[in-house]
Design an enzyme around this catalytic site. Structure first.
Site, mmCIF file in Angstrom:
data_model
loop_
_atom_site.group_PDB
_atom_site.id
_atom_site.type_symbol
_atom_site.label_atom_id
_atom_site.label_comp_id
_atom_site.label_asym_id
_atom_site.label_seq_id
_atom_site.Cartn_x
_atom_site.Cartn_y
_atom_site.Cartn_z
ATOM 1 N N HIS A 150 2.363 4.682 -4.915
ATOM 2 C CA HIS A 150 2.928 5.833 -5.638
ATOM 3 C C HIS A 150 3.131 5.411 -7.092
ATOM 4 O O HIS A 150 2.778 4.274 -7.471
ATOM 5 C CB HIS A 150 4.219 6.295 -4.970
ATOM 6 C CG HIS A 150 5.206 5.180 -4.712
ATOM 7 N ND1 HIS A 150 5.798 4.459 -5.726
ATOM 8 C CD2 HIS A 150 5.679 4.641 -3.557
ATOM 9 C CE1 HIS A 150 6.609 3.556 -5.227
ATOM 10 N NE2 HIS A 150 6.542 3.628 -3.909
ATOM 11 N N ARG A 191 8.169 4.833 2.030
ATOM 12 C CA ARG A 191 8.872 5.378 3.200
ATOM 13 C C ARG A 191 9.251 6.846 3.016
ATOM 14 O O ARG A 191 9.532 7.532 4.003
ATOM 15 C CB ARG A 191 10.122 4.560 3.509
ATOM 16 C CG ARG A 191 9.793 3.224 4.129
ATOM 17 C CD ARG A 191 10.990 2.647 4.863
ATOM 18 N NE ARG A 191 10.573 1.554 5.733
ATOM 19 C CZ ARG A 191 10.382 0.312 5.331
ATOM 20 N NH1 ARG A 191 10.578 -0.003 4.071
ATOM 21 N NH2 ARG A 191 9.999 -0.618 6.178
ATOM 22 N N HIS A 204 4.568 1.880 -7.855
ATOM 23 C CA HIS A 204 3.587 0.784 -7.825
ATOM 24 C C HIS A 204 2.706 0.820 -9.081
ATOM 25 O O HIS A 204 2.426 -0.219 -9.680
ATOM 26 C CB HIS A 204 2.664 0.912 -6.603
ATOM 27 C CG HIS A 204 3.358 0.845 -5.277
ATOM 28 N ND1 HIS A 204 3.454 1.921 -4.433
ATOM 29 C CD2 HIS A 204 3.979 -0.176 -4.635
ATOM 30 C CE1 HIS A 204 4.083 1.566 -3.319
ATOM 31 N NE2 HIS A 204 4.423 0.298 -3.421
ATOM 32 N N GLY A 227 0.806 -1.216 0.000
ATOM 33 C CA GLY A 227 0.000 0.000 0.000
ATOM 34 C C GLY A 227 0.837 1.263 0.000
ATOM 35 O O GLY A 227 2.029 1.231 -0.320
ATOM 36 N N LYS A 241 13.445 -1.689 -7.827
ATOM 37 C CA LYS A 241 13.765 -0.858 -6.663
ATOM 38 C C LYS A 241 14.227 -1.733 -5.484
ATOM 39 O O LYS A 241 15.127 -1.382 -4.747
ATOM 40 C CB LYS A 241 12.529 -0.040 -6.303
ATOM 41 C CG LYS A 241 12.412 0.418 -4.875
ATOM 42 C CD LYS A 241 13.189 1.672 -4.663
ATOM 43 C CE LYS A 241 13.184 2.224 -3.256
ATOM 44 N NZ LYS A 241 12.574 1.503 -2.214
ATOM 45 N N ASP A 242 13.538 -2.883 -5.346
ATOM 46 C CA ASP A 242 13.924 -3.853 -4.313
ATOM 47 C C ASP A 242 14.618 -5.010 -5.031
ATOM 48 O O ASP A 242 14.036 -6.085 -5.216
ATOM 49 C CB ASP A 242 12.683 -4.310 -3.551
ATOM 50 C CG ASP A 242 11.986 -3.141 -2.881
ATOM 51 O OD1 ASP A 242 12.371 -2.786 -1.772
ATOM 52 O OD2 ASP A 242 11.065 -2.559 -3.499
ATOM 53 N N GLY A 271 9.243 -4.663 -8.531
ATOM 54 C CA GLY A 271 10.098 -3.557 -8.920
ATOM 55 C C GLY A 271 11.573 -3.867 -8.706
ATOM 56 O O GLY A 271 11.949 -4.510 -7.717
HETATM 57 P P1 AMP Z 1 6.167 -2.195 -1.400
HETATM 58 O O1 AMP Z 1 4.765 -1.686 -1.319
HETATM 59 O O2 AMP Z 1 7.189 -1.215 -0.976
HETATM 60 O O3 AMP Z 1 6.315 -3.551 -0.756
HETATM 61 O O4 AMP Z 1 6.459 -2.430 -2.939
HETATM 62 C C1 AMP Z 1 5.601 -3.212 -3.725
HETATM 63 C C2 AMP Z 1 6.238 -3.410 -5.073
HETATM 64 O O5 AMP Z 1 6.452 -2.141 -5.693
HETATM 65 C C3 AMP Z 1 7.612 -4.094 -5.002
HETATM 66 O O6 AMP Z 1 7.733 -4.993 -6.075
HETATM 67 C C4 AMP Z 1 8.551 -2.934 -5.147
HETATM 68 O O7 AMP Z 1 9.802 -3.294 -5.679
HETATM 69 C C5 AMP Z 1 7.790 -2.062 -6.114
HETATM 70 N N1 AMP Z 1 8.268 -0.672 -6.049
HETATM 71 C C6 AMP Z 1 8.395 0.100 -4.941
HETATM 72 N N2 AMP Z 1 8.927 1.292 -5.255
HETATM 73 C C7 AMP Z 1 9.145 1.274 -6.594
HETATM 74 C C8 AMP Z 1 9.691 2.201 -7.527
HETATM 75 N N3 AMP Z 1 10.131 3.404 -7.147
HETATM 76 N N4 AMP Z 1 9.748 1.844 -8.830
HETATM 77 C C9 AMP Z 1 9.324 0.617 -9.231
HETATM 78 N N5 AMP Z 1 8.803 -0.306 -8.401
HETATM 79 C C10 AMP Z 1 8.721 0.014 -7.112
#
Ligand code: AMP
Length: 281
Positions: free
Chosen positions: A36, A189, A39, A33, A151-152, A149
């Site tokens: 941005h 974050r 996502h 959640g 990103k991770d 992503g």
């Molecule tokens: P999270 O909600 O942070 O667990 O992220 C959910 C998914 O969104 C994960 O696959 C992340 O790698 C991806 N994600 C988060 N930030 C970005 C970003 N800036 N660009 C691309 N994917 C992202």
């Protein structure tokens, strides 16, 4: 209009089995959640690649090694549903804690090797939590493709490994990191950064870009890394947890980008832990 929310596993299973019976492919985008543009880029990729798209929102307690981090994690479900509305997703699956981890839940999925370094070394139990919840989400959604992503980056490697190792018939698709105009990688974050810290935050990416350029030009890796750490700390970061050059596939440490390589970093800024990574070469 907001996207349709599904909270129960049996409702999700009913929807997915109807889609599958009509021969439709299903894509899943797992998230925690506070959505941005990063996502939403995954959702767009899923919409392009699949007939049906399920976005999951679950703030997974098992992947937080720090209870305070879990408490402070942004929770913005209504906004999230509103943001997903125009993207026309087929379901937003928002299970609650007991749906994911009912009484008596006792299974832990643990991926070896890849998880011993980087975030795995600094966040004990984190990747077990990720691997466990992602395995469940893969099995619950029965998706054909899952979008993650870059990103991770380490997480992307871990979930690719677990799907292969457990013979889960799903294709893991990696998508590029979406950034703010000043280079800061978008992250839920970032909402926790003060206005002042938000101004300093892009220095992490800027220092990484400078370091990558230096490495590609054949500079001294130890010296260049020390300069990059200095630049990040001068920008107000209190601790650089790691700033490593590693092989894309195995994540083993490299001294120079002699094969497909990635620069990965984690650093603390005003109490917020930021991560980033970029390709080198
Ligand atoms: P999270 O909600 O942070 O667990 O992220 C959910 C998914 O969104 C994960 O696959 C992340 O790698 C991806 N994600 C988060 N930030 C970005 C970003 N800036 N660009 C691309 N994917 C992202």
């Amino acid at each position: 209009m907001s996207a349709p929310i599904v909270r129960s596993l049996s409702d999700l299973r009913g929807m997915v089995s109807r889609w599958k019976q009509s021969g439709e492919t299903v894509g899943v985008v797992p998230t925690m959640g506070a959505l941005h543009q990063g996502h939403l880029s995954l959702v767009r990729a899923a919409k392009e690649g699949c007939d049906r798209v399920v976005v999951t929102i679950f703030i997974n307690p098992k992947q937080f090694n720090n209870p305070e981090d879990y408490e402070n994690y942004p929770r913005t479900e209504e906004d999230d549903a509103r943001k997903l509305g125009p993207l026309d997703v087929d379901a937003v699956y928002v299970p609650d804690g007991p749906t994911m981890y009912p009484d008596g839940f006792a299974t832990n999925v643990s991926v070896g090797g890849l998880t011993n370094v980087l975030c795995g070394a600094h966040r004990p139990g984190h990747f077990d939590g990720v691997a466990t919840v992602v395995s469940k989400l893969f099995l619950q959604t029965q998706a054909d493709r899952a979008y993650f992503g870059e990103k991770d980056f380490q997480q992307l490697q871990v979930v690719t490994r677990l799907a292969a190792d457990l013979d889960i018939p799903i294709e893991v698709v990696g998508c590029p990191t979406i950034r703010e105009e000043d280079g800061l990688a978008m992250s839920s974050r970032n909402l926790l950064l003060s206005d002042r810290a938000r101004v300093w935050a892009p220095e992490l990416n800027a220092a990484m870009e400078e370091l990558a350029e230096g490495l590609l030009a054949g500079g001294d890796a130890v010296e260049l890394r020390a300069q990059a750490v200095g630049r990040i700390e001068r920008a107000g970061f209190t601790e650089v947890e790691y700033l490593d050059l590693r092989a894309c596939d195995t994540l083993e440490e490299l001294t120079s980008p002699t094969r497909p390589a990635r620069l990965l970093a984690a650093a603390w800024l005003a109490g917020v832990r930021l991560i980033d990574n970029i390709a080198v070469g």
